[in-house]
Design a protein around this motif. Structure first.
Motif, PDB file in Angstrom:
ATOM      1  N   VAL A 135      67.996  35.187  57.250  1.00 40.17           N
ATOM      2  CA  VAL A 135      66.641  35.430  56.755  1.00 40.17           C
ATOM      3  C   VAL A 135      65.896  34.100  56.737  1.00 40.17           C
ATOM      4  N   GLN A 136      64.739  34.079  57.328  1.00 46.24           N
ATOM      5  CA  GLN A 136      63.964  32.846  57.426  1.00 46.24           C
ATOM      6  C   GLN A 136      63.002  32.732  56.241  1.00 46.24           C
ATOM      7  N   ALA A 137      63.026  31.589  55.614  1.00 43.60           N
ATOM      8  CA  ALA A 137      62.095  31.271  54.528  1.00 43.60           C
ATOM      9  C   ALA A 137      61.908  29.762  54.538  1.00 43.60           C
ATOM     10  N   PRO A 138      60.741  29.287  54.173  1.00 42.48           N
ATOM     11  CA  PRO A 138      60.466  27.842  54.245  1.00 42.48           C
ATOM     12  C   PRO A 138      61.447  26.978  53.458  1.00 42.48           C
ATOM     13  N   MET A 139      61.963  27.482  52.346  1.00 45.86           N
ATOM     14  CA  MET A 139      62.852  26.677  51.505  1.00 45.86           C
ATOM     15  C   MET A 139      64.327  26.836  51.858  1.00 45.86           C
ATOM     16  N   LEU A 140      64.651  27.638  52.874  1.00 49.52           N
ATOM     17  CA  LEU A 140      66.045  27.882  53.240  1.00 49.52           C
ATOM     18  C   LEU A 140      66.374  27.297  54.600  1.00 49.52           C
TER      19      LEU A 140
ATOM     20  N   ARG B 110      71.349  27.143  40.093  1.00 46.38           N
ATOM     21  CA  ARG B 110      70.440  25.992  40.191  1.00 46.38           C
ATOM     22  C   ARG B 110      70.455  25.521  41.650  1.00 46.38           C
ATOM     23  N   PRO B 111      69.332  25.553  42.326  1.00 47.82           N
ATOM     24  CA  PRO B 111      69.324  25.207  43.756  1.00 47.82           C
ATOM     25  C   PRO B 111      69.952  23.851  44.054  1.00 47.82           C
ATOM     26  N   PHE B 112      70.753  23.838  45.083  1.00 48.26           N
ATOM     27  CA  PHE B 112      71.405  22.633  45.593  1.00 48.26           C
ATOM     28  C   PHE B 112      70.642  22.273  46.854  1.00 48.26           C
ATOM     29  N   LEU B 113      69.884  21.208  46.790  1.00 51.37           N
ATOM     30  CA  LEU B 113      69.031  20.846  47.915  1.00 51.37           C
ATOM     31  C   LEU B 113      69.816  20.065  48.962  1.00 51.37           C
ATOM     32  N   CYS B 114      69.461  20.307  50.203  1.00 54.82           N
ATOM     33  CA  CYS B 114      70.129  19.630  51.306  1.00 54.82           C
ATOM     34  C   CYS B 114      69.872  18.129  51.208  1.00 54.82           C
TER      35      CYS B 114
ATOM     36  N   ALA C 247      70.737  15.969  53.775  1.00 54.60           N
ATOM     37  CA  ALA C 247      70.624  15.363  55.108  1.00 54.60           C
ATOM     38  C   ALA C 247      69.955  16.336  56.064  1.00 54.60           C
ATOM     39  N   PRO C 248      68.702  16.265  56.305  1.00 50.89           N
ATOM     40  CA  PRO C 248      67.759  15.310  55.725  1.00 50.89           C
ATOM     41  C   PRO C 248      67.250  15.810  54.381  1.00 50.89           C
ATOM     42  N   LYS C 249      66.745  14.908  53.601  1.00 48.23           N
ATOM     43  CA  LYS C 249      66.175  15.271  52.296  1.00 48.23           C
ATOM     44  C   LYS C 249      64.782  15.820  52.537  1.00 48.23           C
ATOM     45  N   ASP C 250      64.728  17.097  52.851  1.00 53.29           N
ATOM     46  CA  ASP C 250      63.442  17.703  53.167  1.00 53.29           C
ATOM     47  C   ASP C 250      63.046  18.804  52.185  1.00 53.29           C
ATOM     48  N   GLY C 251      63.782  18.900  51.072  1.00 52.34           N
ATOM     49  CA  GLY C 251      63.432  19.858  50.034  1.00 52.34           C
ATOM     50  C   GLY C 251      63.940  21.266  50.254  1.00 52.34           C
ATOM     51  N   ARG C 252      64.651  21.502  51.355  1.00 55.26           N
ATOM     52  CA  ARG C 252      65.169  22.846  51.598  1.00 55.26           C
ATOM     53  C   ARG C 252      66.535  23.019  50.933  1.00 55.26           C
ATOM     54  N   MET C 253      66.833  24.267  50.559  1.00 50.69           N
ATOM     55  CA  MET C 253      68.118  24.563  49.944  1.00 50.69           C
ATOM     56  C   MET C 253      69.232  24.534  50.981  1.00 50.69           C
ATOM     57  N   CYS C 254      70.365  24.051  50.554  1.00 51.90           N
ATOM     58  CA  CYS C 254      71.560  23.964  51.386  1.00 51.90           C
ATOM     59  C   CYS C 254      72.001  25.371  51.810  1.00 51.90           C
ATOM     60  N   ALA C 255      72.222  25.564  53.104  1.00 52.40           N
ATOM     61  CA  ALA C 255      72.668  26.870  53.606  1.00 52.40           C
ATOM     62  C   ALA C 255      74.050  27.222  53.071  1.00 52.40           C
ATOM     63  N   GLY C 256      74.913  26.225  52.912  1.00 49.36           N
ATOM     64  CA  GLY C 256      76.229  26.471  52.327  1.00 49.36           C
ATOM     65  C   GLY C 256      76.112  26.961  50.897  1.00 49.36           C
ATOM     66  N   TRP C 257      75.156  26.375  50.147  1.00 44.12           N
ATOM     67  CA  TRP C 257      74.931  26.788  48.767  1.00 44.12           C
ATOM     68  C   TRP C 257      74.469  28.240  48.717  1.00 44.12           C
ATOM     69  N   VAL C 258      73.545  28.619  49.586  1.00 44.24           N
ATOM     70  CA  VAL C 258      73.046  30.000  49.598  1.00 44.24           C
ATOM     71  C   VAL C 258      74.209  30.964  49.826  1.00 44.24           C
ATOM     72  N   ARG C 259      75.083  30.622  50.740  1.00 47.10           N
ATOM     73  CA  ARG C 259      76.241  31.470  51.054  1.00 47.10           C
ATOM     74  C   ARG C 259      77.219  31.520  49.889  1.00 47.10           C
ATOM     75  N   ALA C 260      77.539  30.344  49.326  1.00 48.99           N
ATOM     76  CA  ALA C 260      78.466  30.305  48.188  1.00 48.99           C
ATOM     77  C   ALA C 260      77.877  31.029  46.985  1.00 48.99           C
ATOM     78  N   ARG C 261      76.584  30.862  46.770  1.00 46.67           N
ATOM     79  CA  ARG C 261      75.910  31.539  45.649  1.00 46.67           C
ATOM     80  C   ARG C 261      76.016  33.055  45.800  1.00 46.67           C
ATOM     81  N   ALA C 262      75.825  33.553  47.024  1.00 47.74           N
ATOM     82  CA  ALA C 262      75.948  34.995  47.267  1.00 47.74           C
ATOM     83  C   ALA C 262      77.340  35.482  46.883  1.00 47.74           C
ATOM     84  N   GLU C 263      78.344  34.697  47.175  1.00 39.92           N
ATOM     85  CA  GLU C 263      79.717  35.106  46.864  1.00 39.92           C
ATOM     86  C   GLU C 263      80.008  35.049  45.371  1.00 39.92           C
TER      87      GLU C 263
END
Length: 124
Positions: free
Chosen positions: A36-41, A75-79, A81-97
């Motif tokens: 799913v595409q979103a600016p913060m993900l 609590r969002p875990f921001l990426c 590398a690079p520090k661009d304010g987007r949430m870590c994709a690994g965090w989104v996946r782990a959070r879902a689990e």
């Protein structure tokens, strides 16, 4: 991997973070929510993600404790590398689990005691 931040405890937790991210991705895919595409993900995990095996963040105990606490607490875990304010994709996946399959109460008690690490200072 030779880095002073990588420890056996961090590596053990990193294996768990990788496992949570894999399970979370499978869960999201089954629900049609993967990609799913979103600016913060982020669409994919970065090369130095805390959930990527054999990376410094994946073996750093401090990073792993912060990562797991943030996944459990939502609590969002921001990426980083690079520090661009987007949430870590690994965090989104782990959070879902961890939302679908909460960790044991003993683990939650330990996570609750951990204070987030202070932000690293930027080197001029």
């Amino acid at each position: 991997m030779s880095n002073h931040r990588v420890t056996p405890q961090g590596q053990a937790m990193g294996k768990n973070a990788t496992r949570l991210a894999v399970l979370g991705l499978q869960r999201l895919q089954a629900q049609g929510l993967a990609g799913v595409q979103a600016p913060m993900l982020r669409a994919d995990m970065c090369k130095t993600c805390a959930c990527q095996p054999n990376t410094v963040p994946n073996g750093c105990l401090q990073t792993q404790l912060d990562f797991l606490k943030s996944a459990v607490e939502g609590r969002p875990f921001l990426c980083h590398a690079p520090k661009d304010g987007r949430m870590c994709a690994g965090w989104v996946r782990a959070r879902a689990e961890v939302v679908a399959n909460p960790l044991p109460s003993e683990a939650l008690k330990l996570i609750d005691k951990w204070d987030y690490s202070p932000p690293e200072k930027e080197v001029p």
